[in-house]
Scaffold this motif. Sequence first.
Motif, PDB file in Angstrom:
ATOM      1  N   SER A  10      45.706  37.443  45.158  1.00 33.42           N
ATOM      2  CA  SER A  10      44.572  37.112  44.294  1.00 33.42           C
ATOM      3  C   SER A  10      44.287  38.240  43.303  1.00 33.42           C
ATOM      4  N   GLU A  11      44.361  39.474  43.783  1.00 36.21           N
ATOM      5  CA  GLU A  11      44.100  40.626  42.903  1.00 36.21           C
ATOM      6  C   GLU A  11      45.150  40.712  41.800  1.00 36.21           C
ATOM      7  N   LEU A  12      46.399  40.462  42.170  1.00 35.21           N
ATOM      8  CA  LEU A  12      47.470  40.549  41.181  1.00 35.21           C
ATOM      9  C   LEU A  12      47.366  39.420  40.160  1.00 35.21           C
ATOM     10  N   GLN A  13      46.979  38.235  40.629  1.00 32.98           N
ATOM     11  CA  GLN A  13      46.788  37.118  39.690  1.00 32.98           C
ATOM     12  C   GLN A  13      45.649  37.421  38.715  1.00 32.98           C
ATOM     13  N   GLN A  14      44.583  38.004  39.222  1.00 33.22           N
ATOM     14  CA  GLN A  14      43.475  38.378  38.337  1.00 33.22           C
ATOM     15  C   GLN A  14      43.911  39.457  37.350  1.00 33.22           C
ATOM     16  N   ALA A  15      44.724  40.401  37.820  1.00 29.80           N
ATOM     17  CA  ALA A  15      45.205  41.469  36.941  1.00 29.80           C
ATOM     18  C   ALA A  15      46.041  40.903  35.796  1.00 29.80           C
ATOM     19  N   ILE A  16      46.893  39.915  36.136  1.00 30.74           N
ATOM     20  CA  ILE A  16      47.728  39.304  35.098  1.00 30.74           C
ATOM     21  C   ILE A  16      46.866  38.545  34.101  1.00 30.74           C
ATOM     22  N   ARG A  17      45.859  37.811  34.580  1.00 31.65           N
ATOM     23  CA  ARG A  17      44.956  37.108  33.653  1.00 31.65           C
ATOM     24  C   ARG A  17      44.175  38.104  32.793  1.00 31.65           C
ATOM     25  N   LEU A  18      43.810  39.212  33.392  1.00 27.05           N
ATOM     26  CA  LEU A  18      43.081  40.240  32.649  1.00 27.05           C
ATOM     27  C   LEU A  18      43.948  40.826  31.538  1.00 27.05           C
ATOM     28  N   LEU A  55      36.804  45.178  38.451  1.00 26.04           N
ATOM     29  CA  LEU A  55      37.446  46.151  39.313  1.00 26.04           C
ATOM     30  C   LEU A  55      38.555  45.475  40.098  1.00 26.04           C
ATOM     31  N   LEU A  56      39.756  46.092  40.103  1.00 24.93           N
ATOM     32  CA  LEU A  56      40.911  45.551  40.811  1.00 24.93           C
ATOM     33  C   LEU A  56      41.232  46.433  42.012  1.00 24.93           C
ATOM     34  N   SER A  57      41.735  45.804  43.048  1.00 28.79           N
ATOM     35  CA  SER A  57      42.134  46.537  44.250  1.00 28.79           C
ATOM     36  C   SER A  57      43.603  46.261  44.516  1.00 28.79           C
ATOM     37  N   LEU A  58      44.461  47.181  44.054  1.00 33.15           N
ATOM     38  CA  LEU A  58      45.912  47.037  44.206  1.00 33.15           C
ATOM     39  C   LEU A  58      46.485  48.320  44.787  1.00 33.15           C
ATOM     40  N   PRO A  59      47.545  48.218  45.578  1.00 32.88           N
ATOM     41  CA  PRO A  59      48.182  49.417  46.133  1.00 32.88           C
ATOM     42  C   PRO A  59      48.865  50.235  45.048  1.00 32.88           C
TER      43      PRO A  59
END
Length: 284
Positions: free
Chosen positions: A242-250, A259-263
């Motif tokens: 979900s975080e990565l999908q949001q990052a791509i949309r962003l 705020l994103l939470s990714l390793p």
Amino acid sequence: MTCRNRRNQIITGLLVSVTGFFMSHWAWADDLNKAFESLEQTHKAGVKTQQHIDKTDDETQDMLQSYRQVVAEQQSLSLYNKQLKLMTDSQQQKITELSAQIESIEETQHAILPLMQQMLQGLKQFVAMDIPFLMEERQARLDKLDLLLVNSEVSVAEKYRQLLEAFQIEIEYGNTIEAYEGQLVANKMYSSTTEKTGTAQWVQFFRMGRVGLYYMTADGHELGVWNNQLRHWQSIDQQYLSELQQAIRLAHQQQAPQLLSLPINTPNHVSKKQDAVSTQQKTK
């Protein structure tokens, strides 16, 4: 007899007197005519003399005007020559300064060309050690700089400008996020222009500056992060989907920043299981 003689004498005397009078009058008239003729000749001579004087005066005025004009031209030429000498001296000084600058530029060029080669080699090493995003585009830029630095038709200033521009582009990568499609082949990343061969698969890449580089398959079943220390991809847990999908949309500006939470390449956040290609390489 006596009276007749006397009368005759009187008549004779009168005739003599009249004759003398007329003779003296004629003589005076002749002198007067001569005087008039002389006066007329004098007047004519005076007219000629005045004409000569007038002509001489006109010639004198013309000569005076010509002289004054020559003097004015001489003064103007003298001032012009002085000004021209100042300009010539100034230009000569500039020529001397430019010659010194040209010599300095030539010395600078002799020093800056090897420096630019060193800068390019440093940039190549940096790209090679960096996270592998947009590699074809970045490599093409480096190849262009290789040809540019050996091109004698391009000025040193233009070479230096384009080299600095390449550095600036690389610097800006660290301050931006980006999402794009590409192919993942044998644990290597390829751009969308690379033909799909072997086990290559199309994935979505997300770059967060130079902090993290991630990929996600089209079905979302595989997620990965680039481990720059180990120089290969590592899979990450599905909890980050979900975080990565949001990052791509962003990155595509399809949603508001959040705020994103990714390793970020840390063993605590990455799966112990590496991708298949990496495992195969270790087995070999």
